[in-house]
Scaffold this motif. Structure first.
Motif, PDB file in Angstrom:
ATOM      1  N   HIS A 303       2.355  -2.994  13.173  1.00 29.11           N
ATOM      2  CA  HIS A 303       1.581  -3.046  11.929  1.00 29.11           C
ATOM      3  C   HIS A 303       1.911  -4.342  11.213  1.00 29.11           C
ATOM      4  N   SER A 305       1.305  -6.541   7.657  1.00 32.25           N
ATOM      5  CA  SER A 305       0.950  -6.280   6.267  1.00 32.25           C
ATOM      6  C   SER A 305       1.470  -7.403   5.394  1.00 32.25           C
ATOM      7  N   HIS A 312       4.642   3.333   3.995  1.00 25.00           N
ATOM      8  CA  HIS A 312       3.259   3.180   4.439  1.00 25.00           C
ATOM      9  C   HIS A 312       3.160   2.322   5.690  1.00 25.00           C
ATOM     10  N   SER A 313       3.999   1.268   5.806  1.00 30.76           N
ATOM     11  CA  SER A 313       4.004   0.439   7.011  1.00 30.76           C
ATOM     12  C   SER A 313       4.520   1.220   8.209  1.00 30.76           C
ATOM     13  N   SER A 316       1.779   3.615   9.402  1.00 27.41           N
ATOM     14  CA  SER A 316       0.709   2.927  10.122  1.00 27.41           C
ATOM     15  C   SER A 316       1.157   2.529  11.522  1.00 27.41           C
ATOM     16  N   ARG A 319       1.366   5.709  13.702  1.00 27.94           N
ATOM     17  CA  ARG A 319       0.028   6.155  14.095  1.00 27.94           C
ATOM     18  C   ARG A 319      -0.524   5.291  15.212  1.00 27.94           C
ATOM     19  N   HIS A 320      -0.324   3.980  15.096  1.00 23.18           N
ATOM     20  CA  HIS A 320      -0.782   3.057  16.133  1.00 23.18           C
ATOM     21  C   HIS A 320      -0.073   3.322  17.458  1.00 23.18           C
ATOM     22  N   ASP A 477      -3.101  12.040  10.675  1.00 24.00           N
ATOM     23  CA  ASP A 477      -3.342  11.433   9.365  1.00 24.00           C
ATOM     24  C   ASP A 477      -2.766  12.287   8.235  1.00 24.00           C
ATOM     25  N   ARG A 525      -3.718   4.857   1.209  1.00 21.88           N
ATOM     26  CA  ARG A 525      -4.856   3.959   1.406  1.00 21.88           C
ATOM     27  C   ARG A 525      -6.136   4.449   0.741  1.00 21.88           C
ATOM     28  N   SER A 611      -4.070  -2.489  10.076  1.00 24.13           N
ATOM     29  CA  SER A 611      -4.786  -1.217  10.224  1.00 24.13           C
ATOM     30  C   SER A 611      -6.204  -1.319   9.697  1.00 24.13           C
ATOM     31  N   ALA A 615      -9.411  -0.833  12.268  1.00 19.20           N
ATOM     32  CA  ALA A 615      -9.619   0.609  12.186  1.00 19.20           C
ATOM     33  C   ALA A 615     -10.902   0.993  12.894  1.00 19.20           C
TER      34      ALA A 615
END
Length: 655
Positions: A303, A305, A312-313, A316, A319-320, A477, A525, A611, A615
């Motif tokens: 990720h 950013s 939050h990072s 992400s 999830r990736h 999510d 987000r 992201s 996306a």
């Protein structure tokens, strides 16, 4: 019949590291030994003594001497592989004279006959000056005492190599001042230590005669003395005992893995590059959060950013890493023809002790998804070395080659204007990093992988242990959202200065006790909706923002809009623009600013990260995540409800 031992009775032996001498052997084959330290007699069976020799509990004096435990009367131990060319030549010469005299001249009745035999051997060897008879007598004595090892040249033990030539009083002063300096300071120089030595010598010389005065050593002598200090002692003086123990510890190989997705590592780093917006204005340095599989060294996800690293990072990047990379088949990535088969549920996640990794939101999300969170030992970079090393490789081998790099050290920036050369946007950097990881890093042989590439090892292990998908994307999510407890009011939930409500939420309030707090999960987000956990039905309930104009904005964007609206004049509030238009105007103003600080703020306000730029587009029939009533994750990889690689293809089509 007297038993004959296979050892020389005249030599000292070491039984269990105690020096002993043979006294004799009894008729019943018992060996009598005398302890050289206490004088006591030790009785050992002959067969037992041979067995102790085979197990290493009985050592001969010559063996002990050669490994450095004990020295004989000739000085330090001599080894053939440590000799200089001149020492080897002398050893061969000694052996040649002694062996030829024993073979060809068994009897030399007088010194004259011995000298004649020596002259004949010297003539055959082509030597102009033969050794003296007394020298050869000494060689013969050493040969009879120690065999061939007694003839090895000890010329390397002569002289003053590695020995101090300073007078004893001066040497003591040098040793004292070095010890005092190392105990007192973490940083030192040879010049400063030499000054203290000279001062001490000047004080002592006041009480000495002219003949006995001391002389200070040269700076080069002191530098050699400092260079010869044990490096562990130097590390203790510079960094302290704890850091020295860490640097010189036997780390070995920790946390071994046998298959992919058994253990993955995660970490952050700022990239050494300045990126620009679509207008070419510098907007700051991005931060990279990377996840790597420990077994194959393959990258599972990352990720990028501009707003630092936090929970939050991490969400992400996770999830990736968990989900298939289907976005590579569409949009701007389609032309690159990239393949990234690395995804799936991993068993353990190894993290450092950063605050974002200890958050309750992350630990709860990992447990709900069936992933065990582990923490590396504090101040132990070797506990998760692979992600640490790869992050450095990305900076040094990839980022430092790009325009706009700031390099890692100040001296490397001489003559480089990073702000003027910056040319990469965050979207372009994200694409370039994809290409470097997938086309170069994943396909480069690795010595630690038996010269296989990370992609090869991943594919080999994936055949035996296929990657699994444990739950759908909506559940992922839901879990990777911020967590907080909030009171359920008559109007709904108060969170981040917004109010959220829904019909289901109001029905839940009727069935709960008064002043009941509920668990809330909210995506950073998008402030347009939140999830409230129903403790009765054990399912999440979706609640929506009572101000719909903020839907689709991140928390930072929504807060900036609120701040801008609060500064409006009362007469303009009725005609002010919508939240979306306001945020667009604020971004434009920030990007046009001359100060880098303001441009950075505008980029963060725009929510620029990897992201958002990659996306996948959702189907129109699926406007948002709506978790199902039953939300359970099976941890056991052997259950039939896990998705294998073939079922994954159907899921990718849906995504």
């Amino acid at each position: 019949m007297q038993y004959e031992l296979p050892f020389d009775n005249k030599k000292t032996v070491y039984l269990d590291d105690i020096a002993c001498k043979f006294l004799g052997v009894t008729n019943d084959e018992q060996v009598l030994l005398q302890n050289q330290e206490s004088g006591a007699t030790v009785i050992v069976g002959s067969q037992e003594l041979v067995q102790k020799y085979l197990t290493g509990d009985l050592k001969l004096a010559v063996t002990v001497r050669h490994i450095g435990v004990h020295s004989n009367e000739h000085g330090a131990a001599v080894r053939a592989d440590k000799m200089s060319p001149f020492g080897r030549f002398n050893s061969d010469r000694h052996i040649a004279y002694v062996t030829q005299l024993n073979e060809r001249f068994a009897t030399c009745g007088s010194r004259a006959m011995l000298q004649k035999a020596i002259d004949q051997i010297a003539h055959e060897r082509g030597e102009q000056i033969p050794p003296h008879a007394s020298t050869v007598y000494r060689w013969l004595g050493e040969y009879r005492a120690d065999g061939i090892s007694g003839l090895l040249s000890r010329i390397g033990n002569c002289g003053g190599a590695n020995k101090s030539r300073l007078p004893a009083p001066v040497d003591a002063i040098v040793h004292q001042k070095i010890e005092e300096t190392l105990d007192r300071s973490h940083v030192w120089t040879a010049e400063a230590i030499l000054d203290s030595i000279r001062a001490e010598i000047n004080i002592r010389n006041k009480f000495l005669t002219q003949h006995d005065r001391l002389t200070a050593p040269s700076i080069r002598t002191l530098q050699r003395r400092l260079a010869s200090l044990p490096q562990f002692d130097v590390a203790v003086a510079r960094y302290g005992i704890k850091e020295a123990e860490r640097r010189f510890a036997n780390h070995g190989v920790a946390r071994r893995t046998k298959r992919i997705l058994e253990l993955v590592e995660i970490d952050h780093t700022p990239l050494d590059i300045l990126i620009v917006d679509e207008n070419g204005n510098v907007i700051g340095r991005p931060f990279l959060t990377l996840i790597i599989d420990r077994y194959s060294r393959a990258v599972l996800g990352f990720h990028l950013s501009l707003d630092g690293y936090g929970a939050h990072s991490v969400f992400s990047a996770l999830r990736h890493a968990l989900l298939p990379k289907t976005y590579l088949r569409e949009g701007r990535f389609a032309e690159l023809m990239l393949t990234w088969p690395c995804f799936g549920w991993f068993e353990r996640l190894l993290m450092d002790n950063g605050r974002e990794f200890h958050s309750h939101a992350l630990t709860d999300a990992l447990l709900n998804l069936g992933i065990v969170g582990e923490f590396a030992q504090s101040r132990q970079p070797n506990d998760k070395p692979f992600v640490e090393r790869l992050l450095r490789t990305i900076n040094y081998s990839f980022v430092h080659q790009l325009p706009g790099t700031t390099f890692a050290k100040y001296e490397q920036r001489q003559g480089v204007n990073s702000e003027k050369e910056a040319a990469f946007t965050l979207e372009e950097l994200d694409m370039a990093l994809h290409v470097w990881l997938l086309q170069k890093y994943h396909r480069r042989p690795h010595r630690g992988l038996r010269n296989k590439t990370p992609l090869e090892l991943w594919n080999e292990s994936a055949k035996a242990f296929p990657p699994k998908l444990k739950c759908d994307v909506d559940h992922v999510d839901f879990e990777f959202a911020e967590r907080k407890e909030s009171a359920l009011q008559h109007y709904g939930i108060d969170l981040n200065t917004f109010r959220y409500t829904s019909t289901e939420l109001m029905q839940l309030r009727r069935m709960l006790p008064a002043n009941q707090k509920v668990e809330v999960k909210w995506p950073r987000r998008d402030v347009g909706y939140i999830f409230v956990w129903d403790p009765l039905d054990e399912r999440p309930i979706k609640a929506f923002n009572t101000e719909p104009e903020f839907s689709g904005l991140s928390l930072e964007q929504a807060q900036a809009v609120r701040k801008r609206h609060a500064q409006d004049l009362p007469e303009n509030r009725a005609i002010r623009a919508s939240a979306g238009a306001t945020i667009n105007q604020m971004q434009d103003d920030a990007r046009k600013a001359k100060r880098l600080k303001e441009r950075k703020a505008g980029s963060r306000l725009a929510g620029m990260n990897s992201s958002s730029v990659r996306a996948p587009k959702r189907s129109p029939s699926r406007p948002g995540p709506v978790p199902s009533r039953q939300f359970q994750v099976e941890v056991d990889t052997g259950h039939s409800d896990d998705l294998d690689v073939f079922e994954m293809l159907e899921l990718e089509t849906e995504l």
